[in-house]
Design a protein around this motif. Structure first.
Motif, PDB file in Angstrom:
ATOM      1  N   VAL A 134     -88.519  -2.680  42.968  1.00  0.00           N
ATOM      2  CA  VAL A 134     -89.909  -2.605  42.506  1.00  0.00           C
ATOM      3  C   VAL A 134     -90.831  -3.220  43.563  1.00  0.00           C
ATOM      4  CG1 VAL A 134     -91.538  -3.246  40.704  1.00  0.00           C
ATOM      5  CG2 VAL A 134     -89.145  -2.788  40.119  1.00  0.00           C
ATOM      6  N   GLN A 135     -91.839  -2.417  43.963  1.00  0.00           N
ATOM      7  CA  GLN A 135     -92.759  -2.940  44.976  1.00  0.00           C
ATOM      8  C   GLN A 135     -94.045  -3.436  44.341  1.00  0.00           C
ATOM      9  OE1 GLN A 135     -94.639  -0.355  47.963  1.00  0.00           O
ATOM     10  NE2 GLN A 135     -93.290  -1.393  49.430  1.00  0.00           N
ATOM     11  N   ALA A 136     -94.523  -2.656  43.347  1.00  0.00           N
ATOM     12  CA  ALA A 136     -95.786  -3.055  42.707  1.00  0.00           C
ATOM     13  C   ALA A 136     -95.828  -2.520  41.289  1.00  0.00           C
ATOM     14  CB  ALA A 136     -96.970  -2.497  43.503  1.00  0.00           C
ATOM     15  N   ILE A 137     -96.558  -3.246  40.429  1.00  0.00           N
ATOM     16  CA  ILE A 137     -96.770  -2.771  39.063  1.00  0.00           C
ATOM     17  C   ILE A 137     -98.265  -2.720  38.837  1.00  0.00           C
ATOM     18  CG2 ILE A 137     -96.367  -3.245  36.614  1.00  0.00           C
ATOM     19  CD1 ILE A 137     -93.890  -4.871  37.499  1.00  0.00           C
ATOM     20  N   GLU A 138     -98.772  -1.514  38.485  1.00  0.00           N
ATOM     21  CA  GLU A 138    -100.216  -1.378  38.189  1.00  0.00           C
ATOM     22  C   GLU A 138    -100.323  -0.767  36.802  1.00  0.00           C
ATOM     23  OE1 GLU A 138    -100.521   1.617  41.009  1.00  0.00           O
ATOM     24  OE2 GLU A 138     -99.386   0.350  42.387  1.00  0.00           O
ATOM     25  N   GLY A 139    -100.629  -1.608  35.816  1.00  0.00           N
ATOM     26  CA  GLY A 139    -100.754  -1.107  34.437  1.00  0.00           C
ATOM     27  C   GLY A 139     -99.424  -0.583  33.941  1.00  0.00           C
ATOM     28  N   GLN A 140     -99.396   0.712  33.569  1.00  0.00           N
ATOM     29  CA  GLN A 140     -98.177   1.306  33.051  1.00  0.00           C
ATOM     30  C   GLN A 140     -97.343   1.957  34.144  1.00  0.00           C
ATOM     31  OE1 GLN A 140     -96.856   1.156  29.787  1.00  0.00           O
ATOM     32  NE2 GLN A 140     -98.388  -0.478  29.921  1.00  0.00           N
ATOM     33  N   CYS A 159     -90.874  -0.281  32.567  1.00  0.00           N
ATOM     34  CA  CYS A 159     -90.010  -0.568  31.420  1.00  0.00           C
ATOM     35  C   CYS A 159     -90.095  -2.053  31.135  1.00  0.00           C
ATOM     36  CB  CYS A 159     -88.577  -0.129  31.698  1.00  0.00           C
ATOM     37  SG  CYS A 159     -87.791  -1.037  33.028  1.00  0.00           S
ATOM     38  N   ALA A 160     -89.543  -2.450  29.968  1.00  0.00           N
ATOM     39  CA  ALA A 160     -89.636  -3.845  29.533  1.00  0.00           C
ATOM     40  C   ALA A 160     -88.945  -4.772  30.535  1.00  0.00           C
ATOM     41  CB  ALA A 160     -89.011  -4.002  28.144  1.00  0.00           C
ATOM     42  N   GLY A 161     -89.559  -5.925  30.767  1.00  0.00           N
ATOM     43  CA  GLY A 161     -88.936  -6.954  31.598  1.00  0.00           C
ATOM     44  C   GLY A 161     -88.920  -6.645  33.079  1.00  0.00           C
ATOM     45  N   LEU A 162     -89.819  -5.782  33.502  1.00  0.00           N
ATOM     46  CA  LEU A 162     -89.820  -5.397  34.919  1.00  0.00           C
ATOM     47  C   LEU A 162     -90.622  -6.412  35.741  1.00  0.00           C
ATOM     48  CD1 LEU A 162     -88.561  -2.869  36.199  1.00  0.00           C
ATOM     49  CD2 LEU A 162     -90.860  -1.922  36.323  1.00  0.00           C
ATOM     50  N   ARG A 163     -90.056  -6.831  36.854  1.00  0.00           N
ATOM     51  CA  ARG A 163     -90.764  -7.747  37.733  1.00  0.00           C
ATOM     52  C   ARG A 163     -90.772  -7.177  39.138  1.00  0.00           C
ATOM     53  NH1 ARG A 163     -88.135 -11.589  39.018  1.00  0.00           N
ATOM     54  NH2 ARG A 163     -86.191 -11.020  37.958  1.00  0.00           N
ATOM     55  N   ALA A 164     -91.790  -7.480  39.899  1.00  0.00           N
ATOM     56  CA  ALA A 164     -91.847  -7.002  41.282  1.00  0.00           C
ATOM     57  C   ALA A 164     -90.682  -7.588  42.059  1.00  0.00           C
ATOM     58  CB  ALA A 164     -93.173  -7.405  41.910  1.00  0.00           C
ATOM     59  N   ALA A 193     -87.593  -6.684  41.729  1.00  0.00           N
ATOM     60  CA  ALA A 193     -86.319  -6.512  41.017  1.00  0.00           C
ATOM     61  C   ALA A 193     -85.676  -5.178  41.389  1.00  0.00           C
ATOM     62  CB  ALA A 193     -86.544  -6.571  39.511  1.00  0.00           C
ATOM     63  N   PRO A 194     -84.326  -5.154  41.488  1.00  0.00           N
ATOM     64  CA  PRO A 194     -83.654  -3.888  41.740  1.00  0.00           C
ATOM     65  C   PRO A 194     -83.668  -3.022  40.484  1.00  0.00           C
ATOM     66  CG  PRO A 194     -82.032  -5.625  41.465  1.00  0.00           C
ATOM     67  CD  PRO A 194     -83.375  -6.273  41.388  1.00  0.00           C
TER      68      PRO A 194
END
Lengths: 366, 282
Positions: free
Chosen positions: A250-256, A273-278, A280-281
């Protein structure tokens, strides 16, 4: 757990069963509602058959408890349980006629013979075997034997019917018919059905709710739609249907929307998805029927696209099945409807753009 | 019918066994049959004068008692072998695969030693100062020495011992083929353990029961060595009577007649048994 207990037909709490050194069923907790068609799906060795045998009473759990219709089943032998089992190989008594097979349970219960006759006739009618009551099992086809096995169990009016790979021995055409018939039968009699199978299609088609098992553990419980559209793990995703996947970070999370970096391919977008962090594999999964192939690159930003090479093109009637090679050398499957005629078909060796809508992908934590 | 190579395709293979049966079994049998209607010569020879006297004299209560005792001992032997052999065969058939071979091997091991020698061993066990008597009195279970040897009980023990493997092997073959899920199915359909046995296990192992009973009953009825060594003169069976007529009394015609009545009896018993027990399983 206690909230559902009132309408629960079966409750399993922390049930563990060991066979020698292997743990066949591992701290399994499960609640099955009255009158539902519940499927337990898993590969062989996943513990699903042991679970069924624990419910039938052929095996006793090493730990945990099983409650059927409000009664604890600790130490209760199979002949005193309100359940009946349809065996994988049917286990019809070869020396008894169809009618004698069906009457067996009622006779053992000590019902007067005046009652047994009509009950047997009724059961045979229910499974459409009228006129075959005097045949021996060896004189019946596989499908007929299966229906005798069903009648022999259902005639006892158990609270729960257990089915061990009920359609496994039938050929494909018959299996598809029986899936529909079995589901209709279950709705008619209103008995709780617990069906063990390794066939995901069977589980999806017949069940109201289903559980996916692996290595003695429950991975996910839910309706077929929940499990199909939102698998909780990579194993469920791959077992429930052929699924393409890409390992990334995960590189970035923007909203959904999450942006995932995939080595050798670049950036791919998918719903979070639930519990996703930048950092994380994750696994990006996408079903073969959600993929599109095109000769032109997309201009629309809502789609993901990867340039691929067609490794194999297989004509299969209503669809084309393509095996495509990704730039990172992974092979994916794509299924494209043939409705538009042959104009857009690809041949092996061609290059193409593989596209899918961002919202069609499913992210699974790895 | 299963597919098999038709017997027609190699008729010459049938010639040696057929010849052996005709010349070594059929012809002597006919000779014995002929002799059974002859008269005993003054010095034990055969005089070819036709008579039915040999068959009529079997009706003597003395001989009938020996026939009756033989039949009774053979039936008792068969029943005891069945009662002892069934649980044994069941346990072997349900044991893990690698144990089955070892257990079957143990059942067959006595055959390695000559039957006569093993029967002598039983004499040492059963006689008044023998092993059994010594052990029982040492344990304080009996005060006086046992008088087992040279009784019907001793013959029965010897027969059961000798023929038990012939019961166990066919029973094992039948029970090993029994699908364990049928037992579970009966259990699941509310059958109690004894009902599972009577309604499912027993009917499905009937071929083995029939084969085992035939294999034990026939040799028990014609037993010779066991009653000779363990029964002595008081517990004579037909086999001993026939031997006695041939070799001691030297009345070959009467011995032949006894042999034929025994054969006819076995045949009749067998047909009745197969008709009663086997017909329904077909």
């Amino acid at each position: 757990m206690d909230r559902v207990s009132a309408d629960a037909s079966i409750v399993m709490r922390e049930v563990t069963k060991r066979h020698g050194t292997t743990v066949a069923v591992d701290h399994l907790s499960l609640s099955i509602r009255k009158g539902e068609f519940f499927a337990i799906l898993g590969p062989s060795g996943s513990g699903k058959t042991t679970t069924l045998r624990l419910l039938a009473g052929f095996e006793q759990p090493d730990a945990g408890e099983i409650i059927i219709e409000g009664q604890p089943m600790q130490g209760v032998p199979p002949n005193h349980r309100p359940v009946n089992l349809v065996f994988q190989n049917y286990a019809l008594f070869p020396h008894m006629t169809v009618a004698q097979n069906v009457a067996f349970g009622l006779e053992m219960k000590g019902l007067p013979s005046a009652e047994i006759g009509p009950r047997v006739a009724e059961a045979l009618e229910m499974v459409r075997l009228v006129g075959k009551q005097d045949r021996l099992p060896s004189q019946l086809s596989g499908g007929e034997q299966q229906r005798v096995a069903l009648a022999r169990a259902l005639v006892n009016r158990p609270a729960v019917l257990l089915l061990d790979e009920p359609l496994g021995a039938l050929d494909k055409q018959l299996r598809l018919e029986m899936e529909v018939e079995l589901k209709a039968l279950q709705e008619r009699v209103g008995i709780t059905f617990v069906c063990v199978t390794h066939d995901q299609e069977e589980a999806l088609t017949m069940s109201d709710r289903m559980a996916v098992m692996h290595h003695g553990r429950l991975l996910q419980v839910g309706t077929p739609e929940e499990i199909y559209t939102a698998p909780a793990s990579a194993f469920v995703a791959s077992f429930i249907g052929v699924s393409n996947s890409l390992p990334g970070r995960v590189q970035a999370i923007e909203g959904q929307r999450a942006t995932v970096a995939v080595e050798g391919i670049g950036l791919v977008h998918a719903p979070v998805c639930a519990g996703l962090r930048a950092g994380a594999p994750v696994l990006v999964t996408i079903r073969p029927e959600r993929l599109h192939l095109s000769r032109d690159p997309a201009t629309d930003g809502s789609q993901n696209q990867i340039r691929v090479r067609i490794a194999k093109a297989i004509y299969s009637g209503s669809e084309m099945h393509y095996l495509v090679t990704l730039p990172n050398n992974l092979t994916w499957k794509a299924r494209v409807p043939n409705a538009d005629g042959t104009a857009k078909r690809f041949d092996a060796g061609e290059s193409a753009y593989l596209k899918w809508r961002t919202t069609d992908a499913v992210l699974l934590p790895e | 019918m299963k597919k098999s190579i038709p017997a027609k395709s190699f008729p010459w293979l049938v010639v040696p066994p057929a010849a052996a049966l005709i010349f070594l079994f059929g012809v002597p049998l006919l000779l014995v049959f002929a002799v059974s209607f002859a008269t005993r010569g003054t010095y034990g020879g055969i005089e070819w004068t036709f008579t039915l006297a040999n068959y009529i004299s079997i009706a003597d209560p003395l001989y009938l008692r020996i026939f009756w005792r033989s039949l009774w001992l053979a039936v008792l032997t068969t029943v005891i072998c069945l009662l002892m052999g069934f649980p044994l065969a069941y346990v072997i058939a349900r044991a893990p695969k690698r144990w089955q071979g070892i257990l079957l091997f143990l059942v067959i091991i006595p055959f390695w030693t000559n039957f006569l020698v093993r029967t002598y061993a039983w004499m040492f066990i059963l006689r008044s100062e023998g092993l059994l008597s010594t052990v029982l009195s040492a344990l304080g279970l009996t005060r006086e020495p046992l008088t087992l040897l040279f009784t019907d009980t001793a013959v029965l023990i010897g027969l059961v011992y000798g023929y038990l493997p012939f019961m166990v092997l066919p029973l094992y073959a039948a029970l090993e083929r029994l699908d364990p899920s049928l037992i579970e199915a009966a259990w699941d359909l509310y059958a109690r353990p004894h009902q599972v046995f009577v309604r499912v296990v027993l009917p499905l192992s009937k071929p083995g029961v029939i084969a085992g009973c035939v294999l034990v009953f026939i040799p028990s009825l014609g037993a010779y060595v066991t009653p000779d060594l363990l029964g002595g003169a008081r517990s004579m069976m037909i086999g001993n009577l026939i031997q006695h007529q041939y070799l001691v009394v030297r009345d070959w015609p009467f011995g032949s007649a006894l042999s034929f009545v025994l054969m006819a009896g076995v045949l009749a018993a067998l047909l009745y048994y197969l008709r009663a027990g086997g017909a329904r399983s077909l």
